[in-house]
Design a protein around this motif. Sequence first.
Motif, PDB file in Angstrom:
ATOM      1  N   GLY A   9       0.944  -1.294  -0.067  1.00  0.00           N
ATOM      2  CA  GLY A   9       0.038  -0.176   0.037  1.00  0.00           C
ATOM      3  C   GLY A   9       0.872   1.224  -0.092  1.00  0.00           C
ATOM      4  N   ASN A  10       0.398   2.383  -0.063  1.00  0.00           N
ATOM      5  CA  ASN A  10       1.037   3.668   0.039  1.00  0.00           C
ATOM      6  C   ASN A  10       2.007   3.656   1.253  1.00  0.00           C
ATOM      7  N   ASP A  11       1.715   3.482   2.400  1.00  0.00           N
ATOM      8  CA  ASP A  11       2.418   3.288   3.588  1.00  0.00           C
ATOM      9  C   ASP A  11       3.529   2.404   3.417  1.00  0.00           C
ATOM     10  N   GLN A  12       3.388   1.327   3.031  1.00  0.00           N
ATOM     11  CA  GLN A  12       4.335   0.241   2.633  1.00  0.00           C
ATOM     12  C   GLN A  12       5.514   0.674   1.706  1.00  0.00           C
ATOM     13  N   ASN A  13       4.888   1.354   0.724  1.00  0.00           N
ATOM     14  CA  ASN A  13       5.568   1.849  -0.279  1.00  0.00           C
ATOM     15  C   ASN A  13       6.646   2.952   0.030  1.00  0.00           C
ATOM     16  N   GLN A  14       6.274   3.934   0.922  1.00  0.00           N
ATOM     17  CA  GLN A  14       6.797   4.858   1.416  1.00  0.00           C
ATOM     18  C   GLN A  14       8.105   4.365   2.326  1.00  0.00           C
ATOM     19  N   MET A  15       7.450   3.293   3.533  1.00  0.00           N
ATOM     20  CA  MET A  15       8.501   2.719   4.225  1.00  0.00           C
ATOM     21  C   MET A  15       9.571   2.017   3.345  1.00  0.00           C
ATOM     22  N   ALA A  16       9.202   1.527   2.406  1.00  0.00           N
ATOM     23  CA  ALA A  16      10.250   0.561   1.642  1.00  0.00           C
ATOM     24  C   ALA A  16      11.279   1.633   0.911  1.00  0.00           C
ATOM     25  N   MET A  17      10.590   2.925   0.359  1.00  0.00           N
ATOM     26  CA  MET A  17      11.404   3.977  -0.242  1.00  0.00           C
ATOM     27  C   MET A  17      12.171   4.344   0.743  1.00  0.00           C
ATOM     28  N   ILE A  18      12.132   4.664   1.933  1.00  0.00           N
ATOM     29  CA  ILE A  18      12.732   5.297   3.075  1.00  0.00           C
ATOM     30  C   ILE A  18      14.003   4.261   3.308  1.00  0.00           C
ATOM     31  N   ALA A  19      13.651   2.876   3.278  1.00  0.00           N
ATOM     32  CA  ALA A  19      14.467   2.108   3.781  1.00  0.00           C
ATOM     33  C   ALA A  19      15.662   2.071   2.546  1.00  0.00           C
ATOM     34  N   HIS A  20      15.511   2.340   1.440  1.00  0.00           N
ATOM     35  CA  HIS A  20      16.585   2.253   0.346  1.00  0.00           C
ATOM     36  C   HIS A  20      17.302   3.621   0.356  1.00  0.00           C
ATOM     37  N   LEU A  21      16.358   4.840   0.652  1.00  0.00           N
ATOM     38  CA  LEU A  21      17.151   5.864   0.489  1.00  0.00           C
ATOM     39  C   LEU A  21      17.955   6.243   1.901  1.00  0.00           C
ATOM     40  N   LEU A  22      17.497   5.758   2.849  1.00  0.00           N
ATOM     41  CA  LEU A  22      18.377   5.841   4.123  1.00  0.00           C
ATOM     42  C   LEU A  22      19.693   5.238   4.036  1.00  0.00           C
ATOM     43  N   GLY A  23      19.911   4.242   3.228  1.00  0.00           N
ATOM     44  CA  GLY A  23      21.387   3.660   3.004  1.00  0.00           C
ATOM     45  C   GLY A  23      22.207   4.703   2.620  1.00  0.00           C
ATOM     46  N   ILE A  24      21.753   5.622   1.629  1.00  0.00           N
ATOM     47  CA  ILE A  24      22.732   6.781   1.130  1.00  0.00           C
ATOM     48  C   ILE A  24      23.266   7.551   2.343  1.00  0.00           C
ATOM     49  N   VAL A  25      22.258   7.808   3.460  1.00  0.00           N
ATOM     50  CA  VAL A  25      22.842   8.714   4.463  1.00  0.00           C
ATOM     51  C   VAL A  25      23.329   8.038   5.761  1.00  0.00           C
ATOM     52  N   ILE A  26      22.840   7.090   6.116  1.00  0.00           N
ATOM     53  CA  ILE A  26      23.460   6.370   7.395  1.00  0.00           C
ATOM     54  C   ILE A  26      23.755   4.967   7.205  1.00  0.00           C
ATOM     55  N   GLY A  27      23.982   4.510   5.924  1.00  0.00           N
ATOM     56  CA  GLY A  27      24.488   3.056   5.669  1.00  0.00           C
ATOM     57  C   GLY A  27      23.297   2.219   5.888  1.00  0.00           C
ATOM     58  N   PHE A  28      23.707   1.025   6.779  1.00  0.00           N
ATOM     59  CA  PHE A  28      22.955  -0.073   7.121  1.00  0.00           C
ATOM     60  C   PHE A  28      21.957   0.213   8.172  1.00  0.00           C
ATOM     61  N   VAL A  29      22.419   1.439   8.974  1.00  0.00           N
ATOM     62  CA  VAL A  29      21.380   1.386  10.112  1.00  0.00           C
ATOM     63  C   VAL A  29      19.871   1.535   9.723  1.00  0.00           C
ATOM     64  N   GLY A  30      19.636   2.546   8.874  1.00  0.00           N
ATOM     65  CA  GLY A  30      18.208   2.851   8.203  1.00  0.00           C
ATOM     66  C   GLY A  30      17.530   1.586   7.799  1.00  0.00           C
ATOM     67  N   PRO A  31      18.066   0.888   6.805  1.00  0.00           N
ATOM     68  CA  PRO A  31      17.502  -0.398   6.351  1.00  0.00           C
ATOM     69  C   PRO A  31      17.062  -1.385   7.665  1.00  0.00           C
ATOM     70  N   LEU A  32      18.020  -1.376   8.419  1.00  0.00           N
ATOM     71  CA  LEU A  32      17.936  -2.499   9.792  1.00  0.00           C
ATOM     72  C   LEU A  32      16.756  -1.905  10.686  1.00  0.00           C
ATOM     73  N   ILE A  33      16.663  -0.980  10.962  1.00  0.00           N
ATOM     74  CA  ILE A  33      15.603  -0.272  11.918  1.00  0.00           C
ATOM     75  C   ILE A  33      14.057  -0.513  11.087  1.00  0.00           C
ATOM     76  N   ILE A  34      14.248  -0.331   9.739  1.00  0.00           N
ATOM     77  CA  ILE A  34      12.783  -0.555   8.875  1.00  0.00           C
ATOM     78  C   ILE A  34      12.597  -2.033   8.938  1.00  0.00           C
ATOM     79  N   TYR A  35      13.648  -2.872   8.727  1.00  0.00           N
ATOM     80  CA  TYR A  35      13.631  -4.252   8.704  1.00  0.00           C
ATOM     81  C   TYR A  35      13.119  -4.792  10.239  1.00  0.00           C
ATOM     82  N   LEU A  36      13.481  -4.412  11.072  1.00  0.00           N
ATOM     83  CA  LEU A  36      13.279  -4.866  12.494  1.00  0.00           C
ATOM     84  C   LEU A  36      11.729  -4.317  12.857  1.00  0.00           C
ATOM     85  N   THR A  37      11.139  -3.376  12.290  1.00  0.00           N
ATOM     86  CA  THR A  37       9.734  -2.703  12.828  1.00  0.00           C
ATOM     87  C   THR A  37       8.728  -3.057  11.586  1.00  0.00           C
ATOM     88  N   ALA A  38       9.217  -3.512  10.322  1.00  0.00           N
ATOM     89  CA  ALA A  38       8.134  -3.622   9.486  1.00  0.00           C
ATOM     90  C   ALA A  38       7.619  -5.307   9.015  1.00  0.00           C
TER      91      ALA A  38
END
Length: 112
Positions: A9-38
């Motif tokens: 859904g739109n919420d899941q799409n945004q979370m997935a997009m944020i997971a990918h884009l956070l990798g640019i800024v903070i490396g694996f920490v951003g995708p890890l947080i979303i992976y653990l909470t989603a």
Amino acid sequence: MPEETKTGGNDQNQMAMIAHLLGIVIGFVGPLIIYLTAKDKPFAYEQSKEALNFQITVAIAWVAAAVLSVIGIGLLLYPLVWVANVVFCIIAGMAANKGEKYRYPFAIRLIN
């Protein structure tokens, strides 16, 4: 794209997009947080896992470039790793925002 290939859904799409884009800024920490909470959001969970695997691969590439800097080759690898990370994360983020599943062309898939 056909509807059957689009997921989330739109919420899941945004979370997935944020997971990918956070990798640019903070490396694996951003995708890890979303992976653990989603865990209850299958599309965001799957895409955050893909982003996490790619960011782990990028971290390994940074370490390899640091080691190879001793002989000078690593100095050439730093900008290549950075550009590849930025480009692939943006492509993946745009695909995830549309609801399309994205697999990085090269990633060590440690997390299944």
